[in-house]
Each structure stands twice: as C-alpha cells, then as structure tokens.
Motif scaffolding. Structure first.
Motif, mmCIF file in Angstrom:
data_model
loop_
_atom_site.group_PDB
_atom_site.id
_atom_site.type_symbol
_atom_site.label_atom_id
_atom_site.label_comp_id
_atom_site.label_asym_id
_atom_site.label_seq_id
_atom_site.Cartn_x
_atom_site.Cartn_y
_atom_site.Cartn_z
ATOM 1 N N LYS A 3 -0.469 12.618 0.320
ATOM 2 C CA LYS A 3 -0.662 11.177 0.196
ATOM 3 C C LYS A 3 0.644 10.490 0.590
ATOM 4 O O LYS A 3 1.705 10.819 0.070
ATOM 5 N N ARG A 4 0.566 9.542 1.497
ATOM 6 C CA ARG A 4 1.763 8.802 1.915
ATOM 7 C C ARG A 4 2.133 7.761 0.862
ATOM 8 O O ARG A 4 1.276 7.187 0.219
ATOM 9 N N GLY A 5 3.424 7.548 0.729
ATOM 10 C CA GLY A 5 3.907 6.550 -0.209
ATOM 11 C C GLY A 5 5.403 6.388 -0.068
ATOM 12 O O GLY A 5 5.966 6.632 1.003
ATOM 13 N N TYR A 29 2.760 3.991 -4.044
ATOM 14 C CA TYR A 29 1.786 4.410 -3.036
ATOM 15 C C TYR A 29 1.506 3.339 -1.993
ATOM 16 O O TYR A 29 0.609 3.495 -1.174
ATOM 17 N N SER A 30 2.306 2.264 -2.003
ATOM 18 C CA SER A 30 2.189 1.231 -0.979
ATOM 19 C C SER A 30 3.522 0.493 -0.878
ATOM 20 O O SER A 30 4.333 0.513 -1.803
ATOM 21 N N LEU A 97 5.919 11.855 1.419
ATOM 22 C CA LEU A 97 4.592 12.461 1.358
ATOM 23 C C LEU A 97 4.483 13.118 -0.007
ATOM 24 O O LEU A 97 5.340 13.922 -0.385
ATOM 25 N N PRO A 100 -0.320 16.580 -4.470
ATOM 26 C CA PRO A 100 -0.967 16.400 -5.776
ATOM 27 C C PRO A 100 -0.457 17.441 -6.762
ATOM 28 O O PRO A 100 -0.212 18.595 -6.401
#
Length: 122
Positions: A3-5, A29-30, A97, A100
């Motif tokens: 997950k990009r962040g 995350y943004s 990146l 999880p």
C-alpha cells in the motif's frame, strides 16, 4: 499487498548537543493525511513557542503548506522545521510502501511489538 503512503517522523534536536531524538512517527496513507499530521502538531504547539518559532510555524501553515502538499502529491519527500530557543523540531514526510502486518487493527501494534527493545548504544 503493498500500500502506498507516507512515513512521517517528528525529531527534536538540542542545538547545543546536536543529538536528534525521534519524538513521534506516523504512517499516513495519503498526502492530505501526512500534511495534516504536521499541521495539527504545529497548531497544537504554536502557543507554547517563542515568537520567532511561532512565526515560522504560522508561515508554513498559511504560506508554505500548499507547496508541501504539492510535493507530496508528486511523491517527493518534505521537511518542515521550527526552532524554539535551543531546540529544533523537524517533521519529515517520505513516500513509502507499507506491507500489511498480521493482527494489526487500527493504530494498535501486534502484541509481539512490545517484546522487542531498542539496543543500547552504550
């Protein structure tokens, strides 16, 4: 799944000793979430800062924040600093990146996280 962040850190440094210390970290995350983390921190501490540091904080909040947001949207790292008396406070935001983690719920770390202690450098 990756997950990009953004990986965000807040460091403090006593300018006389020049020994930076990690004060806090945050996984955003943004771009808006990362920039908001710095914004909330600056708004929270600004009343306790000396006048020069408070001016630095409000200058970023009202003038430079948009440039930080634009850089984050381009996935570029950013740094925001204020100097209060002999202490420099620096927020860094870097694209990241995220992998999880098993058993992670919300902002809680898994139980095994408390089993690991930082190694002493002494």
């Amino acid at each position: 799944m990756l997950k990009r962040g953004f990986w965000c850190e807040c460091w403090t440094e006593d300018l006389a000793e020049q020994q930076p210390a990690l004060l806090a970290s945050f996984d955003a995350y943004s771009a808006p979430q990362a920039d908001r983390w710095v914004s909330v921190a600056l708004r929270t501490i600004s009343p306790a800062l000396d006048s020069d540091a408070s001016d630095e904080a409000w200058e970023w909040l009202y003038e430079d924040r948009i440039e930080t947001r634009r850089a984050l949207l381009r996935a570029e790292p950013c740094t925001v600093s204020v100097t209060h008396a002999n202490t420099r406070i620096t927020w860094t935001i870097r694209p990241a990146l995220f992998l999880p983690l098993a058993h992670r719920q919300g902002s809680e770390l898994p139980p095994c996280a408390n089993e690991f202690k930082p190694r002493s450098t002494e």
